[in-house]
Design an enzyme around this catalytic site. Sequence first.
Site, PDB file in Angstrom:
ATOM      1  N   SER A 111       0.832  -1.205   0.000  1.00 43.26           N
ATOM      2  CA  SER A 111       0.000   0.000   0.000  1.00 43.26           C
ATOM      3  C   SER A 111       0.868   1.256   0.000  1.00 43.26           C
ATOM      4  CB  SER A 111      -0.957  -0.035   1.190  1.00 43.26           C
ATOM      5  OG  SER A 111      -1.891   1.017   1.132  1.00 43.26           O
ATOM      6  N   ASP A 246      -2.827   6.039  -3.640  1.00 46.35           N
ATOM      7  CA  ASP A 246      -1.655   5.460  -2.988  1.00 46.35           C
ATOM      8  C   ASP A 246      -1.066   4.394  -3.919  1.00 46.35           C
ATOM      9  OD1 ASP A 246      -3.660   3.565  -2.782  1.00 46.35           O
ATOM     10  OD2 ASP A 246      -3.086   2.923  -0.772  1.00 46.35           O
ATOM     11  N   ASP A 248      -1.218   1.086  -4.211  1.00 46.27           N
ATOM     12  CA  ASP A 248      -1.994  -0.013  -4.797  1.00 46.27           C
ATOM     13  C   ASP A 248      -3.373   0.416  -5.264  1.00 46.27           C
ATOM     14  OD1 ASP A 248      -2.834   0.208  -2.070  1.00 46.27           O
ATOM     15  OD2 ASP A 248      -3.702  -1.781  -2.169  1.00 46.27           O
ATOM     16  N   ASP A 250      -6.072   1.838  -3.892  1.00 47.14           N
ATOM     17  CA  ASP A 250      -7.342   1.677  -3.164  1.00 47.14           C
ATOM     18  C   ASP A 250      -7.653   2.879  -2.269  1.00 47.14           C
ATOM     19  OD1 ASP A 250      -5.524   1.246  -1.094  1.00 47.14           O
ATOM     20  OD2 ASP A 250      -6.538  -0.538  -0.323  1.00 47.14           O
TER      21      ASP A 250
END
Length: 475
Positions: A111, A246, A248, A250
């Site tokens: 993340s 961010d 990834d 999400d």
Amino acid sequence: MVVNLTTSKVIKDSGVAFGTSGARGLVTQFVPDVCAAFSHAFIESMLVNFTFDTVAIAIDNRPSSYAMAQACVAAIKQQGYQVVYYGVVPTPALAYVAQEDQMPAIMVTGSHIPFDRNGLKFYRPDGEISKSDEQAIINASVGFKTLESLPKLEINNRAAEEYIDRYTSLFEHPFLSGKRIGIYEHSSAGRELYYRIFEALGAEVVAIERSDSFVPIDTEAVSQEDKRKARAWAKQYNLDVVFSTDGDGDRPLVSDENGEWLRGDILGLLCAEALNVSALAIPVSCNTAIELSNKFEWVKRTKIGSPYVIAEFAELNNEYTSVAGFEANGGFLLGSDIQVNGKVLKALPTRDAVLPALMLLVAAQRANISTLVEELPQRFTDSDRIQNFDTAKSQQILADGTKDPQWLMQSLGFGDLVIVSVDTTDGLRIGLDNQLFVHLRPSGNAPELRCYAEAATVEQAMENVEKSLKNIRSL
């Protein structure tokens, strides 16, 4: 030499632990056998409730992610299951296609945390795993053999295409015609997809600052440099919005027409309003403007982390027509199917960055984004963190502060104010008599201490975060 191993022992000895969302650790801890142990244990935990023959996997753009995926795939194949590898895509894209195909999935991502760390996120065939699923993975005792080689992975593009279609199919006309959208690409896992979504809806897209190195964007602690950049980009390129995520994909990072980044919970509020959501589940750290807006039938506060938000959806769905949730980081979770333009948008109970951005732009057909924000109850939040701050020290400060909140507030520089509430739902959130909130919480997956503050002005909120963290360092 082939060595026989057991998942529970390998996981315990690895130092990798579950945080608020997924298993996280240093890249050096995610050696092939650790990735294999988590994969074996995950499959074992899924077999209790599901039947499947294929597992989906995808990665972010971290340098370590591909090798970790190779190890996960090798382990899955050891157990006789097929694997479909979707390459670099946003986490919600993987979650969505896996849900559509009713298969479990693993996302290799850390993340927003620095590139020397990484992680694994796990998805059931019906959505993100729960905290009880995490325990099942940790406690599973599956024997397996050490990996001797890692396979080359062939990319399937279906997750990317399904994710794009999920949103572009909702709109029969290009409602973004005439809009200029800047996409701050950096190293986001979705940077190859986002421009296709916005262009398909009629926008002119400006690609900004792609990076070959991993950039750890934290949407809850946006750097002063990124704030300055967004303002400059909005002016330089005459943008209506700057969009980013961010690592990834999400958690969204979205600006108004002036390049001012919206707080994630304010973005979530505007998205939920545009979707006509009835009931919300949100973490305790979110802005109280959500309740003060009186736009929802019910708002339920939870611990921080998407599993806790998702856990509330089942009960809310029994009582309300449409259910959603979001976090202070902006990630939006759709807890029920919902109607958009007369079409069904299927539930996606995991954080997503594209939906809140699109619905904000739908709402902005009525007024500028800055105007939409100004129309809300004027409550302002800010947050920041102390990195490389020993977790045990964080926990001790919170334990002492829970026993004696007055001591803690005095230590943080708020001794002249009266405490009116103490909330230990997650960390320690203290309300003061001037409508100020100060919330301290150790990170669940890194040696960091976060501070959130809410106040009547943005300057107050920022000052209170800065003052709190400065004084914490001297405790």
